[in-house]
Design a protein around this motif. Structure first.
Motif, PDB file in Angstrom:
ATOM      1  N   ARG A  91       0.840  -1.202   0.000  1.00 30.05           N
ATOM      2  CA  ARG A  91       0.000   0.000   0.000  1.00 30.05           C
ATOM      3  C   ARG A  91       0.871   1.246   0.000  1.00 30.05           C
ATOM      4  O   ARG A  91       1.933   1.281   0.615  1.00 30.05           O
ATOM      5  N   ALA A  92       0.401   2.265  -0.728  1.00 28.04           N
ATOM      6  CA  ALA A  92       1.199   3.473  -0.930  1.00 28.04           C
ATOM      7  C   ALA A  92       0.646   4.651  -0.132  1.00 28.04           C
ATOM      8  O   ALA A  92      -0.562   4.763   0.080  1.00 28.04           O
ATOM      9  N   ILE A  93       1.553   5.519   0.295  1.00 28.58           N
ATOM     10  CA  ILE A  93       1.198   6.766   0.961  1.00 28.58           C
ATOM     11  C   ILE A  93       2.095   7.858   0.402  1.00 28.58           C
ATOM     12  O   ILE A  93       3.298   7.654   0.232  1.00 28.58           O
ATOM     13  N   ASP A  94       1.499   8.982   0.063  1.00 26.90           N
ATOM     14  CA  ASP A  94       2.245  10.154  -0.388  1.00 26.90           C
ATOM     15  C   ASP A  94       1.997  11.267   0.613  1.00 26.90           C
ATOM     16  O   ASP A  94       0.855  11.513   0.997  1.00 26.90           O
ATOM     17  N   VAL A  95       3.060  11.918   1.054  1.00 25.92           N
ATOM     18  CA  VAL A  95       2.920  12.997   2.032  1.00 25.92           C
ATOM     19  C   VAL A  95       3.542  14.277   1.495  1.00 25.92           C
ATOM     20  O   VAL A  95       4.489  14.255   0.707  1.00 25.92           O
ATOM     21  N   SER A 123       2.100  -0.182   6.108  1.00 27.94           N
ATOM     22  CA  SER A 123       1.447  -1.425   6.512  1.00 27.94           C
ATOM     23  C   SER A 123       0.742  -1.158   7.838  1.00 27.94           C
ATOM     24  O   SER A 123       1.373  -0.680   8.790  1.00 27.94           O
ATOM     25  N   LEU A 124      -0.541  -1.452   7.893  1.00 25.30           N
ATOM     26  CA  LEU A 124      -1.333  -1.297   9.111  1.00 25.30           C
ATOM     27  C   LEU A 124      -1.801  -2.676   9.538  1.00 25.30           C
ATOM     28  O   LEU A 124      -2.536  -3.338   8.807  1.00 25.30           O
ATOM     29  N   ARG A 125      -1.343  -3.112  10.699  1.00 25.67           N
ATOM     30  CA  ARG A 125      -1.712  -4.412  11.249  1.00 25.67           C
ATOM     31  C   ARG A 125      -2.181  -4.196  12.683  1.00 25.67           C
ATOM     32  O   ARG A 125      -1.359  -4.100  13.596  1.00 25.67           O
ATOM     33  N   GLY A 126      -3.495  -4.091  12.866  1.00 24.42           N
ATOM     34  CA  GLY A 126      -4.036  -3.866  14.206  1.00 24.42           C
ATOM     35  C   GLY A 126      -3.549  -2.559  14.782  1.00 24.42           C
ATOM     36  O   GLY A 126      -3.815  -1.487  14.245  1.00 24.42           O
ATOM     37  N   ASP A 127      -2.788  -2.632  15.887  1.00 29.83           N
ATOM     38  CA  ASP A 127      -2.276  -1.436  16.556  1.00 29.83           C
ATOM     39  C   ASP A 127      -0.847  -1.090  16.155  1.00 29.83           C
ATOM     40  O   ASP A 127      -0.178  -0.317  16.834  1.00 29.83           O
ATOM     41  N   LYS A 128      -0.363  -1.668  15.072  1.00 30.09           N
ATOM     42  CA  LYS A 128       0.999  -1.407  14.586  1.00 30.09           C
ATOM     43  C   LYS A 128       0.938  -0.768  13.205  1.00 30.09           C
ATOM     44  O   LYS A 128       0.266  -1.265  12.301  1.00 30.09           O
ATOM     45  N   LEU A 129       1.645   0.344  13.046  1.00 29.13           N
ATOM     46  CA  LEU A 129       1.713   1.059  11.773  1.00 29.13           C
ATOM     47  C   LEU A 129       3.175   1.193  11.393  1.00 29.13           C
ATOM     48  O   LEU A 129       4.001   1.643  12.189  1.00 29.13           O
ATOM     49  N   LYS A 130       3.489   0.784  10.179  1.00 25.54           N
ATOM     50  CA  LYS A 130       4.851   0.879   9.655  1.00 25.54           C
ATOM     51  C   LYS A 130       4.784   1.698   8.378  1.00 25.54           C
ATOM     52  O   LYS A 130       3.934   1.455   7.519  1.00 25.54           O
TER      53      LYS A 130
END
Length: 141
Positions: free
Chosen positions: A83-87, A104-111
């Motif tokens: 998944r992509a994010i542009d800031v 990557s969003l997995r439950g309470d973990k964001l990378k």
């Protein structure tokens, strides 16, 4: 079949195909809305423990660190793999810079992993010495 009816049918199918994608992006964006703590930052292949806070609300990310704060606008692409994010950094040390990243969003973990030099989006969640990639590891408060 009437050409106008054929065009209407094709248009209906194309519009309907975008609805799930838009729903997935909206749902993912809603899941990000929260307060996150910095666990680690990785640059040049080295992890650095950092204390800070990240608040994601609407289209904005507020980053509060020990020495600086940033305001960032962001856009997600949930169809990209990864998944992509542009800031776009709108306030802070790197104001005006645009970074391409993956997340990557997995439950309470964001990378999140970003390329800071404008040479494209990272392909993997990793940083290497001499690169301009930076990786953030966060946990939901």
């Amino acid at each position: 079949m009437n050409p106008r009816l054929m065009m209407l049918a094709v248009a209906t199918v194309l519009i309907a195909a975008d609805v799930p994608k838009d729903d997935a992006a909206k749902k993912e964006k809603e899941e990000l809305q929260d307060t996150w703590s910095h666990i680690e930052v990785e640059k040049d292949g080295q992890k650095v423990h950092l204390t800070g806070r990240c608040i994601i609300t609407g289209d904005t990310i507020l980053l509060f660190g020990l020495t600086e704060s940033w305001v960032v606008s962001y856009k997600l692409d949930t169809t990209a793999k990864p998944r992509a994010i542009d800031v776009t950094i709108t306030e802070g040390e790197h104001k005006g810079e645009k970074w391409q990243g993956i997340y990557s969003l997995r439950g309470d973990k964001l990378k999140m992993c970003f390329n800071k030099n404008g040479k494209g989006r990272p392909k993997v969640f990793a940083t290497f010495k001499g690169e301009e990639n930076v990786q953030y590891f966060l946990t939901r408060e």
